[in-house]
Motif scaffolding. Structure first.
Motif, PDB file in Angstrom:
ATOM      1  N   GLY A 192       0.926  -1.330   0.073  1.00 21.52           N
ATOM      2  CA  GLY A 192       0.073   0.032  -0.031  1.00 21.52           C
ATOM      3  C   GLY A 192       0.923   1.256   0.095  1.00 21.52           C
ATOM      4  O   GLY A 192       0.644   2.289  -0.745  1.00 21.52           O
TER       5      GLY A 192
ATOM      6  N   ILE B  86      -4.908   4.727   3.424  1.00 25.40           N
ATOM      7  CA  ILE B  86      -5.785   4.543   4.868  1.00 25.40           C
ATOM      8  C   ILE B  86      -5.324   3.205   5.661  1.00 25.40           C
ATOM      9  O   ILE B  86      -5.129   2.378   5.051  1.00 25.40           O
ATOM     10  CB  ILE B  86      -7.300   4.377   4.616  1.00 25.40           C
ATOM     11  CG1 ILE B  86      -7.822   5.470   3.747  1.00 25.40           C
ATOM     12  CG2 ILE B  86      -8.137   4.031   5.857  1.00 25.40           C
ATOM     13  CD1 ILE B  86      -9.083   5.082   2.804  1.00 25.40           C
TER      14      ILE B  86
ATOM     15  N   ASP C 162      -3.712   0.596  11.717  1.00 22.06           N
ATOM     16  CA  ASP C 162      -2.898   0.316  12.730  1.00 22.06           C
ATOM     17  C   ASP C 162      -1.619   1.063  12.704  1.00 22.06           C
ATOM     18  O   ASP C 162      -1.434   2.014  13.376  1.00 22.06           O
ATOM     19  CB  ASP C 162      -2.712  -1.365  12.597  1.00 22.06           C
ATOM     20  CG  ASP C 162      -1.660  -1.705  13.619  1.00 22.06           C
ATOM     21  OD1 ASP C 162      -1.412  -1.055  14.703  1.00 22.06           O
ATOM     22  OD2 ASP C 162      -1.048  -2.993  13.417  1.00 22.06           O
ATOM     23  N   ALA C 163      -0.586   0.460  11.953  1.00 19.81           N
ATOM     24  CA  ALA C 163       0.647   1.037  11.653  1.00 19.81           C
ATOM     25  C   ALA C 163       1.129   1.221  10.401  1.00 19.81           C
ATOM     26  O   ALA C 163       0.982   0.214   9.610  1.00 19.81           O
ATOM     27  CB  ALA C 163       1.664   0.348  12.695  1.00 19.81           C
TER      28      ALA C 163
ATOM     29  N   VAL D 149       2.586  -5.326   8.192  1.00 19.91           N
ATOM     30  CA  VAL D 149       3.360  -6.289   8.840  1.00 19.91           C
ATOM     31  C   VAL D 149       4.743  -6.366   8.604  1.00 19.91           C
ATOM     32  O   VAL D 149       5.567  -6.605   9.642  1.00 19.91           O
ATOM     33  CB  VAL D 149       2.702  -7.615   8.487  1.00 19.91           C
ATOM     34  CG1 VAL D 149       3.514  -8.852   8.907  1.00 19.91           C
ATOM     35  CG2 VAL D 149       1.045  -7.797   8.633  1.00 19.91           C
TER      36      VAL D 149
ATOM     37  N   CYS E 134       9.090  -8.800   8.471  1.00 24.58           N
ATOM     38  CA  CYS E 134      10.606  -8.878   8.039  1.00 24.58           C
ATOM     39  C   CYS E 134      11.605  -8.208   8.719  1.00 24.58           C
ATOM     40  O   CYS E 134      12.621  -8.788   8.989  1.00 24.58           O
ATOM     41  CB  CYS E 134      10.406  -8.072   6.716  1.00 24.58           C
ATOM     42  SG  CYS E 134       9.048  -8.791   5.349  1.00 24.58           S
TER      43      CYS E 134
ATOM     44  N   SER F 176      -2.259  -9.824   5.181  1.00 25.71           N
ATOM     45  CA  SER F 176      -2.598 -10.881   5.859  1.00 25.71           C
ATOM     46  C   SER F 176      -2.362 -10.981   7.276  1.00 25.71           C
ATOM     47  O   SER F 176      -1.862 -10.211   8.119  1.00 25.71           O
ATOM     48  CB  SER F 176      -1.779 -12.124   5.061  1.00 25.71           C
ATOM     49  OG  SER F 176      -0.292 -11.908   5.427  1.00 25.71           O
TER      50      SER F 176
ATOM     51  N   ILE G 245       8.851 -18.847   8.229  1.00 26.31           N
ATOM     52  CA  ILE G 245       8.894 -18.098   9.478  1.00 26.31           C
ATOM     53  C   ILE G 245       9.009 -19.203  10.605  1.00 26.31           C
ATOM     54  O   ILE G 245       9.956 -18.593  11.858  1.00 26.31           O
ATOM     55  CB  ILE G 245       7.315 -17.504   9.825  1.00 26.31           C
ATOM     56  CG1 ILE G 245       7.043 -16.536   8.704  1.00 26.31           C
ATOM     57  CG2 ILE G 245       7.089 -16.781  11.169  1.00 26.31           C
ATOM     58  CD1 ILE G 245       5.767 -15.957   8.515  1.00 26.31           C
TER      59      ILE G 245
ATOM     60  N   ILE H 261      -3.370  -5.748  -4.288  1.00 25.20           N
ATOM     61  CA  ILE H 261      -1.766  -6.151  -4.178  1.00 25.20           C
ATOM     62  C   ILE H 261      -1.506  -6.679  -2.931  1.00 25.20           C
ATOM     63  O   ILE H 261      -2.028  -6.548  -2.072  1.00 25.20           O
ATOM     64  CB  ILE H 261      -1.073  -4.679  -4.386  1.00 25.20           C
ATOM     65  CG1 ILE H 261      -1.557  -3.697  -3.443  1.00 25.20           C
ATOM     66  CG2 ILE H 261      -1.546  -4.146  -5.879  1.00 25.20           C
ATOM     67  CD1 ILE H 261      -0.615  -2.643  -3.183  1.00 25.20           C
TER      68      ILE H 261
ATOM     69  N   HIS I 201       8.642  -7.547  -1.031  1.00 23.11           N
ATOM     70  CA  HIS I 201       8.935  -7.276  -2.390  1.00 23.11           C
ATOM     71  C   HIS I 201       8.055  -7.265  -3.398  1.00 23.11           C
ATOM     72  O   HIS I 201       7.775  -6.617  -4.384  1.00 23.11           O
ATOM     73  CB  HIS I 201      10.441  -7.596  -2.841  1.00 23.11           C
ATOM     74  CG  HIS I 201      10.558  -9.165  -2.640  1.00 23.11           C
ATOM     75  ND1 HIS I 201      10.669  -9.743  -1.197  1.00 23.11           N
ATOM     76  CD2 HIS I 201      10.448 -10.247  -3.535  1.00 23.11           C
ATOM     77  CE1 HIS I 201      10.626 -11.086  -1.533  1.00 23.11           C
ATOM     78  NE2 HIS I 201      10.852 -11.386  -2.578  1.00 23.11           N
TER      79      HIS I 201
HETATM   80  P1  FAD Z   1       0.832  -5.949   5.143  1.00 22.79           P
HETATM   81  O1  FAD Z   1       2.370  -5.743   5.373  1.00 22.79           O
HETATM   82  O2  FAD Z   1      -0.024  -7.164   5.729  1.00 22.79           O
HETATM   83  O3  FAD Z   1       0.144  -4.525   5.489  1.00 22.79           O
HETATM   84  C1  FAD Z   1      -1.383  -4.466   5.330  1.00 22.79           C
HETATM   85  C2  FAD Z   1      -1.898  -3.187   6.215  1.00 22.79           C
HETATM   86  O4  FAD Z   1      -3.239  -3.133   5.880  1.00 22.79           O
HETATM   87  C3  FAD Z   1      -1.786  -3.587   7.489  1.00 22.79           C
HETATM   88  O5  FAD Z   1      -0.947  -2.510   8.159  1.00 22.79           O
HETATM   89  C4  FAD Z   1      -2.984  -3.620   8.224  1.00 22.79           C
HETATM   90  O6  FAD Z   1      -3.222  -2.972   9.323  1.00 22.79           O
HETATM   91  C5  FAD Z   1      -3.789  -2.708   7.161  1.00 22.79           C
HETATM   92  N1  FAD Z   1      -5.212  -2.899   7.084  1.00 22.79           N
HETATM   93  C6  FAD Z   1      -5.797  -4.099   7.085  1.00 22.79           C
HETATM   94  N2  FAD Z   1      -7.222  -4.088   7.060  1.00 22.79           N
HETATM   95  C7  FAD Z   1      -7.399  -2.615   6.827  1.00 22.79           C
HETATM   96  C8  FAD Z   1      -8.661  -1.894   6.628  1.00 22.79           C
HETATM   97  N3  FAD Z   1      -9.924  -2.484   6.631  1.00 22.79           N
HETATM   98  N4  FAD Z   1      -8.508  -0.588   6.819  1.00 22.79           N
HETATM   99  C9  FAD Z   1      -7.292   0.071   7.010  1.00 22.79           C
HETATM  100  N5  FAD Z   1      -6.219  -0.549   7.055  1.00 22.79           N
HETATM  101  C10 FAD Z   1      -6.276  -2.009   7.093  1.00 22.79           C
HETATM  102  N6  FAD Z   1       8.481 -11.195   3.302  1.00 22.79           N
HETATM  103  C11 FAD Z   1       9.759 -10.971   2.682  1.00 22.79           C
HETATM  104  O7  FAD Z   1       9.489 -10.621   1.677  1.00 22.79           O
HETATM  105  N7  FAD Z   1      10.869 -11.065   3.494  1.00 22.79           N
HETATM  106  C12 FAD Z   1      10.799 -11.450   4.624  1.00 22.79           C
HETATM  107  O8  FAD Z   1      11.984 -11.746   5.307  1.00 22.79           O
HETATM  108  C13 FAD Z   1       9.638 -11.768   5.439  1.00 22.79           C
HETATM  109  N8  FAD Z   1       9.814 -11.914   6.776  1.00 22.79           N
HETATM  110  C14 FAD Z   1       8.573 -12.092   7.301  1.00 22.79           C
HETATM  111  C15 FAD Z   1       8.524 -12.505   8.781  1.00 22.79           C
HETATM  112  C16 FAD Z   1       7.392 -12.454   9.648  1.00 22.79           C
HETATM  113  C17 FAD Z   1       7.534 -12.853  11.002  1.00 22.79           C
HETATM  114  C18 FAD Z   1       6.188 -12.322   8.766  1.00 22.79           C
HETATM  115  C19 FAD Z   1       4.989 -12.568   9.513  1.00 22.79           C
HETATM  116  C20 FAD Z   1       6.197 -12.195   7.572  1.00 22.79           C
HETATM  117  C21 FAD Z   1       7.490 -11.888   6.861  1.00 22.79           C
HETATM  118  N9  FAD Z   1       7.049 -11.540   5.632  1.00 22.79           N
HETATM  119  C22 FAD Z   1       8.437 -11.447   4.770  1.00 22.79           C
HETATM  120  C23 FAD Z   1       5.886 -11.369   4.652  1.00 22.79           C
HETATM  121  C24 FAD Z   1       5.595  -9.960   4.452  1.00 22.79           C
HETATM  122  O9  FAD Z   1       5.785  -9.407   6.024  1.00 22.79           O
HETATM  123  C25 FAD Z   1       4.443  -9.545   3.757  1.00 22.79           C
HETATM  124  O10 FAD Z   1       4.622 -10.256   2.585  1.00 22.79           O
HETATM  125  C26 FAD Z   1       3.969  -8.192   3.545  1.00 22.79           C
HETATM  126  O11 FAD Z   1       4.051  -7.371   4.747  1.00 22.79           O
HETATM  127  C27 FAD Z   1       2.863  -8.172   2.687  1.00 22.79           C
HETATM  128  O12 FAD Z   1       2.656  -6.803   2.587  1.00 22.79           O
HETATM  129  P2  FAD Z   1       1.216  -6.185   2.428  1.00 22.79           P
HETATM  130  O13 FAD Z   1       1.260  -4.566   1.934  1.00 22.79           O
HETATM  131  O14 FAD Z   1       0.555  -7.115   1.290  1.00 22.79           O
HETATM  132  O15 FAD Z   1       0.313  -6.219   3.565  1.00 22.79           O
END
Ligand code: FAD
Length: 475
Positions: free
Chosen positions: A22, A39, A42-43, A47, A53, A152, A191, A317, A328
């Motif tokens: 996002g 929007i 949380d933070a 994640v 990561c 997720s 993980i 996405i 990434h």
């Molecule tokens: P997220 O990072 O999950 O962000 C989604 C955001 O949407 C969150 O902040 C959430 O609060 C917000 N949200 C959800 N619903 C709403 C709503 N209704 N309104 C407003 N906000 C909302 N990936 C790697 O590539 N390398 C790594 O080394 C790696 N290590 C990891 C280690 C751990 C312990 C974990 C748990 C994951 C790891 N990952 C790693 C995976 C990686 O964190 C995720 O693939 C990545 O964060 C996905 O990004 P995203 O933007 O799709 O979602």
């Protein structure tokens, strides 16, 4: 529908969720002069920056400082470092804050309008955002386009609801301020293996319970095997072919019950169970039907090569749109979706997405394995170079593993690579670049690599595939 007292704001693009998907989408859209509202409930950073990561890699590297110092007697270094877990976690939190502040400042300076609150669709072009806290109210956004980037959350095993104390998820594991005496880790995916390795190095007795029959399922066996063997050398006990079925509290901690395929039960006494059995998309709280969308049976949103969902002006996405669930991949998809919204002819056309596991040794993979190349009709040629023959690896005392490069024999085009060993997560980028650029084995082999570096192993692997390796015997 307007509610009395509701404020409604117009925006060209509403991005829901400020994770690496996002926020990258929002920044790219703003660069292209799209009026964008980001929007986040949380933070900022999602994640990845807050609970995934970055915190995991911070704790892994800080633990390695102590572990390396404590295990370097063969190099004439004698030390017995002690770890203050609370201080280590504080330092990790500082790293997280620095990165999330940076993202927030980038959003401000690029003109991204950041809104705190939980978004859900009200109709095809309206989002309702509920602000956190009592009496904070809500507001509505009328959008032209929306990008769903809600990420997720960890899958909860039946009977293993996360309680933050006895049964924890990866986020809670990264916030432990005391080193547990023992932990049962359920799940030997990336993980589970990263956290098992770090806990074992900190002195925790770790038992890993995995339903399948090896660690890092899905990775080539010769890549995952050194990770499993090193974990065993660190004292990690593996229980394969068994599923965690229930747990009960005891005076000292908990008892975890596992069950094999024949229904045979075993019991493990431990302080905590850390459950890392996969992640599921966050789509259930978005009121998707209001915008005319449905998910697949697993809750994911299906998208096309431009990250567009079945509803033309809504994109999805990152983790919410399925594998690969990696940061990434999320960022790349975010940038593509933003460019499409801005009217550019962008599309997902990458040849390969790398993946890394930050265990000891590290793993890096990109593109095709030999078997996958054969399955796709190529006639592959493979070169492999062991770190034991790499000068730089010897100077660091870290010589397990290898770099492998897979190419099409006729054309020489590099199709993929696999690495296990020191800095494999970094080394795999070069093979990724080769795959993406349509480079050949000759291109990689003829590129002069700095000496002494680990990257020479990649060059030598390419030479090995050509029968021209200098520091090992060719076939
Ligand atoms: P997220 O990072 O999950 O962000 C989604 C955001 O949407 C969150 O902040 C959430 O609060 C917000 N949200 C959800 N619903 C709403 C709503 N209704 N309104 C407003 N906000 C909302 N990936 C790697 O590539 N390398 C790594 O080394 C790696 N290590 C990891 C280690 C751990 C312990 C974990 C748990 C994951 C790891 N990952 C790693 C995976 C990686 O964190 C995720 O693939 C990545 O964060 C996905 O990004 P995203 O933007 O799709 O979602």
């Amino acid at each position: 529908m307007m509610v009395v007292g509701d404020i409604s704001t117009g925006t060209d693009l509403a991005v829901i969720g400020a994770g690496p998907g996002g926020y990258a989408a929002a920044l790219r859209a703003a660069q292209l002069d799209v009026d964008v509202t980001l929007i986040e409930k949380d933070a900022v950073g999602g994640v990845c920056l807050n609970y995934g990561c970055i915190p995991s890699k911070a704790l892994i590297s800080a633990t390695d400082v102590a572990y390396e110092a404590a295990t370097a007697e063969d190099r004439g270094v004698y030390a017995s470092p002690s770890v203050d877990m609370a201080e280590m976690v504080d330092w990790k939190d500082g790293v997280v804050d620095q990165l999330t502040d940076g993202v927030r400042r980038l959003c401000e300076s690029t003109g991204v309008h950041v809104v705190e609150g939980r978004a859900e669709f009200a109709d095809e072009h309206t989002l309702r955002v509920a602000h956190g806290g009592e009496g904070q109210g809500s507001e509505s956004f009328e959008f032209e386009h929306a990008i769903v980037a809600t990420g997720s959350r960890p899958v909860e095993l039946p009977g293993f609801a996360f309680d933050g104390e006895h049964v924890i998820d990866s986020r809670a594991a990264l916030e432990l301020t005391e080193i547990p005496d023992d932990v049962v880790v359920v799940g030997a995916g990336y993980i589970g293996m990263e956290l098992s390795t770090v806990l074992a190095k900190l002195g925790t007795d770790v038992t890993v319970v995995e339903m399948l029959d090896e660690a890092l399922p899905g990775f080539p066996t010769d890549v995952s095997r050194p990770v499993q063997e090193r974990a065993e050398a660190l004292g990690v006990e593996f229980v394969f072919g068994e599923a965690a079925s229930e747990w009960t509290e005891t005076d000292e901690g908990i008892t975890v019950v596992t069950e094999d395929a024949d229904g045979e039960e075993s019991e493990f006494y431990t302080e905590k169970a850390l459950v890392a059995v996969g992640r599921q998309p966050v789509t259930d709280s978005l009121n998707l039907s209001a915008v005319g969308l449905e998910t697949d049976d697993d809750g994911f949103l299906e998208t096309d090569h431009q990250c567009r969902t079945a509803v033309d002006h809504v994109f999805a996405i990152g983790d919410v749109s399925g594998e690969p669930m990696l940061a990434h991949a999320a960022s790349h998809e975010g940038e593509v979706a933003a460019e499409v919204v801005a009217g550019e002819p962008a599309a997902l056309d990458q040849q390969a997405v790398p993946a890394a596991v930050f265990t000891d040794p590290e793993v890096g993979v990109v593109g095709l394995t030999r078997a996958e190349a054969e399955a796709e009709g190529f006639d592959p040629v493979v070169g492999r170079f062991p770190f034991a023959a790499n000068g730089r690896a010897l100077t660091t005392g870290d010589t397990d593993g290898f770099v492998r490069i897979v190419a099409d024999e006729d054309s020489g085009f590099v199709l993929g690579g696999q690495a296990v060993g020191p800095e494999a997560s970094e080394l795999i980028a070069e093979i990724g670049l080769a795959v993406e650029m349509g480079a050949t084995l000759e291109d990689v082999a003829a590129t002069v690599h700095t000496h002494p570096t680990l990257s020479e192993a990649t060059m030598e692997a390419a030479k090995h595939a050509l029968g021209e390796a200098i520091h090992i015997r060719n076939r």
